[in-house]
Design an enzyme around this catalytic site. Structure first.
Site, PDB file in Angstrom:
ATOM      1  N   SER A  87      16.080   1.066  -2.332  1.00 38.71           N
ATOM      2  CA  SER A  87      16.403   2.350  -2.937  1.00 38.71           C
ATOM      3  C   SER A  87      16.759   2.100  -4.383  1.00 38.71           C
ATOM      4  O   SER A  87      17.142   0.990  -4.739  1.00 38.71           O
ATOM      5  CB  SER A  87      17.611   2.950  -2.199  1.00 38.71           C
ATOM      6  OG  SER A  87      17.986   4.169  -2.777  1.00 38.71           O
ATOM      7  N   ARG A 101       8.700   1.632  -0.981  1.00 41.21           N
ATOM      8  CA  ARG A 101       9.060   2.471   0.183  1.00 41.21           C
ATOM      9  C   ARG A 101       8.749   3.905  -0.171  1.00 41.21           C
ATOM     10  O   ARG A 101       8.938   4.325  -1.315  1.00 41.21           O
ATOM     11  CB  ARG A 101      10.556   2.296   0.489  1.00 41.21           C
ATOM     12  CG  ARG A 101      11.056   2.994   1.743  1.00 41.21           C
ATOM     13  CD  ARG A 101      10.499   2.353   2.995  1.00 41.21           C
ATOM     14  NE  ARG A 101      11.141   2.879   4.199  1.00 41.21           N
ATOM     15  CZ  ARG A 101      10.685   3.911   4.900  1.00 41.21           C
ATOM     16  NH1 ARG A 101       9.581   4.531   4.535  1.00 41.21           N
ATOM     17  NH2 ARG A 101      11.342   4.332   5.977  1.00 41.21           N
ATOM     18  N   THR A 156      21.067   9.089  -0.281  1.00 39.73           N
ATOM     19  CA  THR A 156      21.957   8.234   0.491  1.00 39.73           C
ATOM     20  C   THR A 156      23.175   8.990   0.987  1.00 39.73           C
ATOM     21  O   THR A 156      23.552   8.895   2.155  1.00 39.73           O
ATOM     22  CB  THR A 156      22.417   7.026  -0.350  1.00 39.73           C
ATOM     23  OG1 THR A 156      21.306   6.485  -1.048  1.00 39.73           O
ATOM     24  CG2 THR A 156      23.027   5.967   0.545  1.00 39.73           C
ATOM     25  N   CYS A 185      -1.767   1.229  -1.279  1.00 41.45           N
ATOM     26  CA  CYS A 185      -0.886   0.341  -0.544  1.00 41.45           C
ATOM     27  C   CYS A 185      -0.289  -0.692  -1.492  1.00 41.45           C
ATOM     28  O   CYS A 185      -1.033  -1.434  -2.130  1.00 41.45           O
ATOM     29  CB  CYS A 185      -1.646  -0.380   0.571  1.00 41.45           C
ATOM     30  SG  CYS A 185      -0.653  -1.669   1.349  1.00 41.45           S
ATOM     31  N   CYS A 226       2.409  -6.250   5.252  1.00 41.47           N
ATOM     32  CA  CYS A 226       2.982  -4.902   5.242  1.00 41.47           C
ATOM     33  C   CYS A 226       4.455  -4.851   4.834  1.00 41.47           C
ATOM     34  O   CYS A 226       5.276  -5.616   5.338  1.00 41.47           O
ATOM     35  CB  CYS A 226       2.800  -4.281   6.625  1.00 41.47           C
ATOM     36  SG  CYS A 226       3.396  -2.588   6.764  1.00 41.47           S
ATOM     37  N   CYS A 243       6.368   0.483   4.153  1.00 34.21           N
ATOM     38  CA  CYS A 243       6.710   1.606   3.278  1.00 34.21           C
ATOM     39  C   CYS A 243       6.220   2.927   3.830  1.00 34.21           C
ATOM     40  O   CYS A 243       6.723   3.971   3.448  1.00 34.21           O
ATOM     41  CB  CYS A 243       6.175   1.382   1.860  1.00 34.21           C
ATOM     42  SG  CYS A 243       4.430   1.770   1.622  1.00 34.21           S
ATOM     43  N   CYS A 256       0.608   4.524   3.907  1.00 32.29           N
ATOM     44  CA  CYS A 256      -0.703   4.715   4.532  1.00 32.29           C
ATOM     45  C   CYS A 256      -0.645   5.775   5.617  1.00 32.29           C
ATOM     46  O   CYS A 256      -1.562   6.592   5.754  1.00 32.29           O
ATOM     47  CB  CYS A 256      -1.213   3.394   5.113  1.00 32.29           C
ATOM     48  SG  CYS A 256      -0.075   2.607   6.268  1.00 32.29           S
TER      49      CYS A 256
END
Lengths: 251, 565
Positions: free
Chosen positions: B117, B362, B398, B510, B534, B537, B540
């Site tokens: 984040s 992300r 958050t 990606c 991977c 995130c 896709c």
């Protein structure tokens, strides 16, 4: 027979490490730590020997700071029966660890010691060998296969050496250090992790074992390897020879 | 290319990701598998240890060969929302002298490993949850000191009036804060199990949710059982809370199954992809507490997004680019846009002389108030970004995620102690400051619209990097011998639709280069999925034009290893 396995808490192998700005070592703050992969293999081998009926108990040992208890819990979750933590904050080296393990061997009297061949943080590849020397026990290092004969009290160890595979026969008790191809360590399952919480971890300090931790070596500086320089494309063989001769000075 | 990546990413030992052995950072307690409790064991804790709390029973699974473990509450995801719920539950247990067993299951190898984040943190919820956080070494210690907002063109910056008010907020690493929260949760008796992926929801005969099942481990690529095969377990909960973060894989299934958006006429969720690096920069350029946001270059006026630069402590700076995933041009490559961004003169001068510590990516929610689904389902509820409480104009999610976790805990506690219904969670939400805040912030995103390829400059290796280099910095790894977790609903679509119509956009959006079109032995381009790269995130799952790609959870313990993100 009791098997003692020494496990080390190291920076997780998938972590990209970096050198601390003050060059005194590798950054370990906020970095994921795990059991040394070779120690996992060692523990797996011990568990398999116990499961085949040739041993009665597997004891996991770790020497290091308080957080080593986590490593031991993983070991217990994999199946070790109990754990021993020798707490020492900073400045361990293979010889000191070997001395601590020797003291524990005298207390626990295992019939077999299994260690990882080396730790992935210092790559020393010394503790097992030193321990065998201190105990005056036979050693089978870089093991890719271990077979025990309970009756004859011997272990047959296939060792991965530069020339191929060397097979040695060791009288027990002995020290074995494990190499990559020995086995595939098992997963710690959720139920086993839960059960491991009630397994015992005994605590010692080096002082309890009459071992003094000292080092004859002082780390002066840790730096990253020099960055690889860009390659140069040469236009002719003559230019290549010229560069090899006058710049690289290798011919 | 794929193989090169495999060599870089997949470390020599085939044993990969299940190294969830030891604990994290010094000073932080083990909440990692199996660990959580070692701190509880060792250090003479003042509070009641886990084994005194709540009944927990083992039983043999229902014919599936799986063991079944029962808890009062099962929480999927050890992120801010999940941990806030867990902590609040245990606090209520103490206050009201009732014991409930709480289990948090987390797919990352350790708590915090999959947390990424910005993050400029508003401590509102933390103040409510753990009022004494300042005295307990919470990694929230860099107050925001300056707040800048720039419009960028290729070479220039234009300072604009700052639309944010970050006074009283802190620049933090959410990964670190989450880890600290994990410690606090365990101290209260919460059981946290990192390294275990909840792959399926469990239902009873009346279609109520009764828990989750963790994935079997040790399955090879062809689906057969490996030597290390272990059954997953069934974690049964009287209540199940889903706290998987944005586009949670189980949450999406639940939302769809119970039509949770339809129930409240919510709009579909919209998303953005955030790509981030943490740099260690020159002391002279570092200003702890400095906050900067930019708009404009390198994104064009049709593409919604912007960048952030937040100065943490220890010379560390978080820098990232967020791009809304509804961009039209399939040739857009968010990763490359981020690399370009770093070359802007103002940014370049900040980063020069520094080194990259970590990289990651992300997706995040952009739908805001209108996209919040009905968050309660039979047997549980959804908390945090899986429901979608991010305040879009503030770009903060958050504090609302944490508050939603706390409210769900209060609802859950009343269900388990008084027999009320989980429906009260929705009431609590609507009466809380989350609702007030998000309602004020609604309708923020304007709706946005024959495309040409974009040429991106090559990475210079100093400010900008190629994907394999960046990926290495995310500490991403997966056990390579497992079935690919990225599944195609129809395996022919990539070559039939994605490639000819959209030029294979998955090979560009990606941020981990999972998807590549490589020629086969006849020279025909085929989609290759490098699943082990991977970053979890979910871009896709969101952006695939035909929604043909389904992100499912891989073997637990794999994925990125964020520690300062």
């Amino acid at each position: 027979m009791k098997i003692m396995v020494a496990v080390k808490r190291v920076v997780d192998y998938a972590v990209k490490i970096r050198v601390k700005p003050d060059k005194t070592g590798v950054e370990t703050q906020n970095v994921k730590m795990s059991m040394n992969p070779f120690c996992e293999i060692a523990l797996e081998e011990a568990l398999r020997i116990r499961e085949s009926g040739l041993a009665s108990e597997v004891v996991a040992v770790s020497v290091g700071p308080a957080q080593c208890v986590d490593t031991l819990r993983t070991g217990l979750a994999m199946g070790a029966d109990r754990g021993i933590h020798v707490e020492f904050k900073d400045g361990l080296n293979p010889l000191s660890v070997a001395k601590v393990l020797r003291a524990l061997v005298e207390a626990e009297k295992p019939g077999l010691l299994i260690l990882g061949k080396q730790a992935i943080d210092d790559d020393c590849n010394q503790t097992g060998q030193m321990l065998a020397g201190l105990l005056k026990w036979p050693q089978g290092t870089f093991a890719s296969k271990v077979t025990l004969d309970k009756e004859k009290q011997v272990a047959t160890v296939d060792r991965e050496v530069d020339g191929g595979i060397e097979t040695v026969l060791l009288d027990l008790p002995a020290v074995i250090t494990t190499d990559l191809r020995l086995n595939q360590p098992r997963y710690a399952t959720l139920p086993n992790i839960m059960k491991a919480k009630s397994k015992v971890i005994k605590k010692y300090t080096p002082g309890d074992l009459n071992v003094e931790i000292k080092s004859d070596l002082e780390v002066l500086q840790v730096t990253e390897p020099p960055k690889r320089k860009a390659g140069v494309i040469v236009s002719s063989v003559d230019e290549l020879i010229d560069k090899l001769q006058n710049e690289a000075r290798v011919i | 290319m794929g193989r090169l990546l495999s060599r870089i990413i997949c470390i020599s030992r085939s044993r990969a990701s299940r190294s969830r052995s030891v604990s994290p950072p010094n000073g932080c307690s083990p909440f990692r598998n199996p660990g959580g409790l070692s701190r509880v064991w060792g250090s003479g804790l003042s509070r009641a240890p886990w084994f005194l709390s709540g009944a927990r029973t083992f039983s043999s699974g229902t014919g599936s060969g799986r063991e079944s473990i029962e808890y009062d509450v099962v929480i999927v995801g050890a992120g801010p929302a999940g941990l806030s719920a867990a902590i609040r539950l245990k606090q209520l247990c103490r206050e009201r002298d009732l014991d409930l067993s709480v289990c948090v299951v987390e797919k990352g190898a350790e708590v915090g490993a999959h947390i990424l984040s910005g993050n400029v943190f508003e401590p509102r919820a933390l103040n409510e949850l753990l009022p004494d956080w300042r005295n307990e070494e919470a990694p929230v210690d860099v107050p925001v000191l300056s707040d800048k907002f720039w419009y960028l063109t290729k070479d220039r910056t234009f300072a604009l009036p700052c639309p944010f008010n970050n006074r009283g907020n802190y620049v933090i690493s959410l990964s670190q804060l989450t880890r600290w929260m994990g410690v606090k949760a365990e101290e209260l008796g919460v059981e946290i199990y990192p390294g275990f992926a909840a792959g399926e929801v469990l239902y009873d005969s009346n279609d109520n949710v009764v828990g989750v099942g963790t994935n079997d481990m040790g399955i090879s690529k062809d689906g057969s059982k490996k030597e290390t095969f272990q059954h997953g377990v069934e974690l049964k909960g009287k209540l199940t809370l889903l706290a998987e973060g944005c586009r949670g894989s189980l949450s999406e299934k639940i939302i769809s199954k119970y039509n949770l958006r339809g129930k409240v006429q919510a709009q579909h969720q919209t998303y953005a992809l955030g790509i981030k690096e943490v740099w260690e920069i020159d002391e002279s350029k570092h200003e702890p507490g400095a906050v900067l946001h930019t708009l404009g270059w390198p994104l064009d006026h049709k593409t919604y997004g912007g960048s952030f630069v937040y100065h943490m402590k220890d010379r560390q700076v978080s820098i990232g680019l967020v791009i809304a995933l509804n961009y039209q041009n399939p040739y857009l490559n968010p990763y490359e846009e981020f690399q370009k961004f770093k070359h802007h003169p103002a940014i370049k001068s900040l980063l020069e002389g520094g080194t990259v510590i970590q990289y990651g990516a992300r997706t995040l929610n952009e739908g805001g108030f209108q996209s919040i689904p009905y968050p309660v389902f039979p047997g549980g509820a959804i908390v945090g970004c899986s429901a979608g409480f991010l305040n879009v104009p503030k770009i903060k999610g958050t504090h609302t995620a944490m508050k939603s976790g706390m409210l769900a805990a209060e609802a859950a506690f009343s269900v388990l102690s008084e027999g009320s219904s989980m429906v009260v969670y929705y009431d609590f939400l609507r009466k809380s400051w989350i609702w007030e805040e998000l309602k004020k912030a609604r309708n923020y995103r304007p709706v946005a619209k024959l495309h040409t390829p974009i040429e991106y400059p090559r990475a210079d290796g100093i400010l900008s990097f190629d994907v394999p280099t960046s990926l290495h910095r995310s500490n991403t790894n997966h056990e390579h011998d497992q079935p690919a977790h990225l599944q195609l609903r129809d395996p022919t679509i990539p070559e039939l639709v994605n490639l000819p119509e959209y030029a294979g956009p998955e090979s560009r959006y990606c941020p981990a280069r999972v998807y590549e079109y490589v020629p086969d032995e006849n020279g025909v381009l085929k989609l290759q999925i490098n699943a082990q790269n991977c970053l979890h995130c979910k871009a896709c799952d969101i952006k695939d034009p035909q929604q043909n790609i389904e992100w499912t959870v891989p073997e637990g313990g794999g994925g990125p290893g964020y520690s300062v993100m």
